[in-house]
Motif scaffolding. Structure first.
Motif, mmCIF file in Angstrom:
data_model
loop_
_atom_site.group_PDB
_atom_site.id
_atom_site.type_symbol
_atom_site.label_atom_id
_atom_site.label_comp_id
_atom_site.label_asym_id
_atom_site.label_seq_id
_atom_site.Cartn_x
_atom_site.Cartn_y
_atom_site.Cartn_z
ATOM 1 N N PRO A 87 0.819 -1.235 0.000
ATOM 2 C CA PRO A 87 0.000 0.000 0.000
ATOM 3 C C PRO A 87 0.844 1.273 0.000
ATOM 4 N N MET A 88 0.303 2.322 -0.607
ATOM 5 C CA MET A 88 0.996 3.610 -0.585
ATOM 6 C C MET A 88 0.918 4.164 0.837
ATOM 7 N N VAL A 89 2.023 4.722 1.316
ATOM 8 C CA VAL A 89 2.047 5.271 2.671
ATOM 9 C C VAL A 89 2.666 6.671 2.641
ATOM 10 N N SER A 90 2.380 7.442 3.701
ATOM 11 C CA SER A 90 2.934 8.798 3.791
ATOM 12 C C SER A 90 4.112 8.798 4.760
ATOM 13 N N GLU A 91 4.804 9.921 4.821
ATOM 14 C CA GLU A 91 5.921 10.045 5.763
ATOM 15 C C GLU A 91 5.435 9.868 7.194
ATOM 16 N N GLU A 92 4.210 10.295 7.456
ATOM 17 C CA GLU A 92 3.609 10.120 8.787
ATOM 18 C C GLU A 92 3.556 8.638 9.164
ATOM 19 N N HIS A 93 3.080 7.804 8.230
ATOM 20 C CA HIS A 93 3.020 6.360 8.514
ATOM 21 C C HIS A 93 4.425 5.806 8.729
ATOM 22 N N ILE A 94 5.344 6.256 7.886
ATOM 23 C CA ILE A 94 6.711 5.694 7.921
ATOM 24 C C ILE A 94 7.386 5.981 9.259
ATOM 25 N N THR A 95 7.220 7.209 9.743
ATOM 26 C CA THR A 95 7.879 7.539 11.017
ATOM 27 C C THR A 95 7.080 6.971 12.188
ATOM 28 N N ALA A 96 5.758 7.016 12.111
ATOM 29 C CA ALA A 96 4.953 6.512 13.238
ATOM 30 C C ALA A 96 5.210 5.020 13.459
ATOM 31 N N PHE A 97 5.301 4.263 12.383
ATOM 32 C CA PHE A 97 5.510 2.815 12.531
ATOM 33 C C PHE A 97 6.991 2.432 12.564
ATOM 34 N N GLY A 98 7.861 3.430 12.472
ATOM 35 C CA GLY A 98 9.295 3.172 12.647
ATOM 36 C C GLY A 98 9.964 2.462 11.477
ATOM 37 N N TRP A 99 9.382 2.554 10.286
ATOM 38 C CA TRP A 99 10.033 1.898 9.131
ATOM 39 C C TRP A 99 11.291 2.660 8.730
ATOM 40 N N ALA A 100 11.269 3.971 8.920
ATOM 41 C CA ALA A 100 12.464 4.795 8.687
ATOM 42 C C ALA A 100 12.327 6.052 9.534
ATOM 43 N N ALA A 101 13.478 6.586 9.949
ATOM 44 C CA ALA A 101 13.474 7.802 10.768
ATOM 45 C C ALA A 101 13.351 9.023 9.857
ATOM 46 N N PRO A 102 12.932 10.173 10.413
ATOM 47 C CA PRO A 102 12.777 11.365 9.561
ATOM 48 C C PRO A 102 14.039 11.692 8.757
ATOM 49 N N GLY A 103 15.196 11.596 9.404
ATOM 50 C CA GLY A 103 16.453 11.879 8.689
ATOM 51 C C GLY A 103 16.698 10.880 7.559
ATOM 52 N N GLU A 104 16.288 9.641 7.788
ATOM 53 C CA GLU A 104 16.461 8.623 6.742
ATOM 54 C C GLU A 104 15.545 8.906 5.548
ATOM 55 N N ILE A 105 14.341 9.394 5.833
ATOM 56 C CA ILE A 105 13.412 9.715 4.732
ATOM 57 C C ILE A 105 14.022 10.821 3.858
ATOM 58 N N GLU A 106 14.612 11.828 4.535
ATOM 59 C CA GLU A 106 15.290 12.903 3.786
ATOM 60 C C GLU A 106 16.354 12.312 2.865
ATOM 61 N N GLU A 107 17.138 11.389 3.426
ATOM 62 C CA GLU A 107 18.231 10.766 2.671
ATOM 63 C C GLU A 107 17.680 9.936 1.501
ATOM 64 N N LEU A 108 16.605 9.197 1.741
ATOM 65 C CA LEU A 108 15.988 8.391 0.674
ATOM 66 C C LEU A 108 15.526 9.299 -0.457
ATOM 67 N N MET A 109 14.912 10.424 -0.082
ATOM 68 C CA MET A 109 14.381 11.328 -1.106
ATOM 69 C C MET A 109 15.514 11.980 -1.891
ATOM 70 N N SER A 110 16.571 12.354 -1.178
ATOM 71 C CA SER A 110 17.671 13.016 -1.881
ATOM 72 C C SER A 110 18.382 12.022 -2.807
ATOM 73 N N LEU A 111 18.573 10.784 -2.330
ATOM 74 C CA LEU A 111 19.192 9.770 -3.205
ATOM 75 C C LEU A 111 18.288 9.461 -4.397
ATOM 76 N N ALA A 112 16.978 9.334 -4.130
ATOM 77 C CA ALA A 112 16.031 9.002 -5.210
ATOM 78 C C ALA A 112 16.075 10.077 -6.298
ATOM 79 N N LEU A 113 16.173 11.336 -5.894
ATOM 80 C CA LEU A 113 16.200 12.422 -6.891
ATOM 81 C C LEU A 113 17.520 12.451 -7.660
ATOM 82 N N ARG A 114 18.617 12.135 -6.961
ATOM 83 C CA ARG A 114 19.903 12.066 -7.672
ATOM 84 C C ARG A 114 19.887 10.928 -8.680
#
Ligand code: TMP
Ligand code: ASP
Length: 262
Positions: A130-157
């Motif tokens: 299922p599609m999830v938001s950053e809220e779900h990702i941090t609330a359920f601990g799948w990735a930390a806020p800093g990790e989401i930033e890193e994922l997004m920056s790597l994905a864009l590069r």
């Protein structure tokens, strides 16, 4: 024959224990699946092509400083990779409306998006990813806020690099999915690109004809999947083949001209 321990089997790949601790062997199968494996076929040779295509893309990304799990290709179907802890997210980057985005928002396929859009999906086959938001990702601990930033920056590069790479061989990068993992070096953790990048997880349209050169050929019963993947491999210079693909294949628009077999 050498009996290897199978660590994980997915729909298109198998992971075996590697020769040294912290390494794995990633084996590319010929299985093609769609709609969470409700549709399944064996496309002979697909695994070999994806191994080569993913190899060159990961190598090139490594050269521009994107950390990846890739170490080296071992044979036709296998590559040596670093063992990582997979972050349970599928990170999708979209440049042009297609597939589920086009359906969800009622956009015509092929519409250029105002800017590249990143989406996250929770990797769970039972739930159909299922599609999830950053809220779900941090609330359920799948990735930390800093990790989401890193994922997004790597994905864009990765997106910027791949857009250029494919543009140079006459292909429009519509969208793609990537996965990342955590790798520890002593106390330090790094996020690295994992899994694969191949026509199984990208939408690639020929720039002149608009022809689909990706897994949509299978999902949408268009036929010619292997020929499309061969065409991508050929244009990337990883398939030394002069034989044209069977049937009315896409036109060779450009080539990177290296013809390199790495
Ligand atoms: P979508 O439009 O179906 O959401 O797909 C977006 C991109 O992600 C497309 O390039 C195909 C890729 N993808 C995968 O690699 N695995 C999947 O399970 C899904 C649903 C999409
Ligand atoms: N990878 C998913 C499956 O194997 C879906 C897809 O790529 O369309 O079912």
């Amino acid at each position: 024959m050498n009996r290897r321990r199978r660590v994980y089997e997915g729909k298109a790949k198998v992971l075996y224990e590697g020769p040294e601790p912290g390494t794995l062997i990633q084996h590319f199968k010929d299985d093609a699946t769609a709609f969470n494996a409700k549709k399944h076929a064996l496309i002979e040779g697909k695994g070999v092509l994806n191994n080569r295509i993913s190899e060159i893309i990961f190598q090139r990304l490594g050269e521009i400083g994107v950390p990846t799990h890739f170490i080296k290709r071992i044979n036709m179907r296998e590559q040596l990779i670093r063992e990582v802890e997979i972050i349970p997210l599928e990170v999708v980057v979209r440049n042009i409306a297609a597939g589920s985005l086009a359906t969800r928002l009622g956009l015509e396929e092929g519409t250029a998006l105002p800017r590249s859009i990143i989406e996250f999906y929770y990797k769970d086959d039972k739930l159909n990813d299922p599609m999830v938001s950053e809220e779900h990702i941090t609330a359920f601990g799948w990735a930390a806020p800093g990790e989401i930033e890193e994922l997004m920056s790597l994905a864009l590069r990765i997106n910027d690099f791949l857009i250029g790479l494919f543009l140079g061989i006459g292909i429009r990068l519509v969208d793609f999915k990537v996965e990342f993992g955590r790798m520890w070096e002593n106390e330090n953790m790094r996020i690295v690109l994992a899994d694969e990048i191949s026509p199984d997880c990208c939408r690639l349209w020929d720039m002149t004809s608009g022809e689909k050169l990706d897994k949509d050929r299978f999902r949408r019963d268009l036929g010619g999947m292997l020929e499309a993947y061969q065409e991508v491999a050929k244009r990337l210079g990883v398939l030394n083949e002069n034989r044209p693909p069977k049937g009315a294949g896409p036109v060779l628009v450009a080539s990177n001209g290296t013809g390199k077999q790495s």
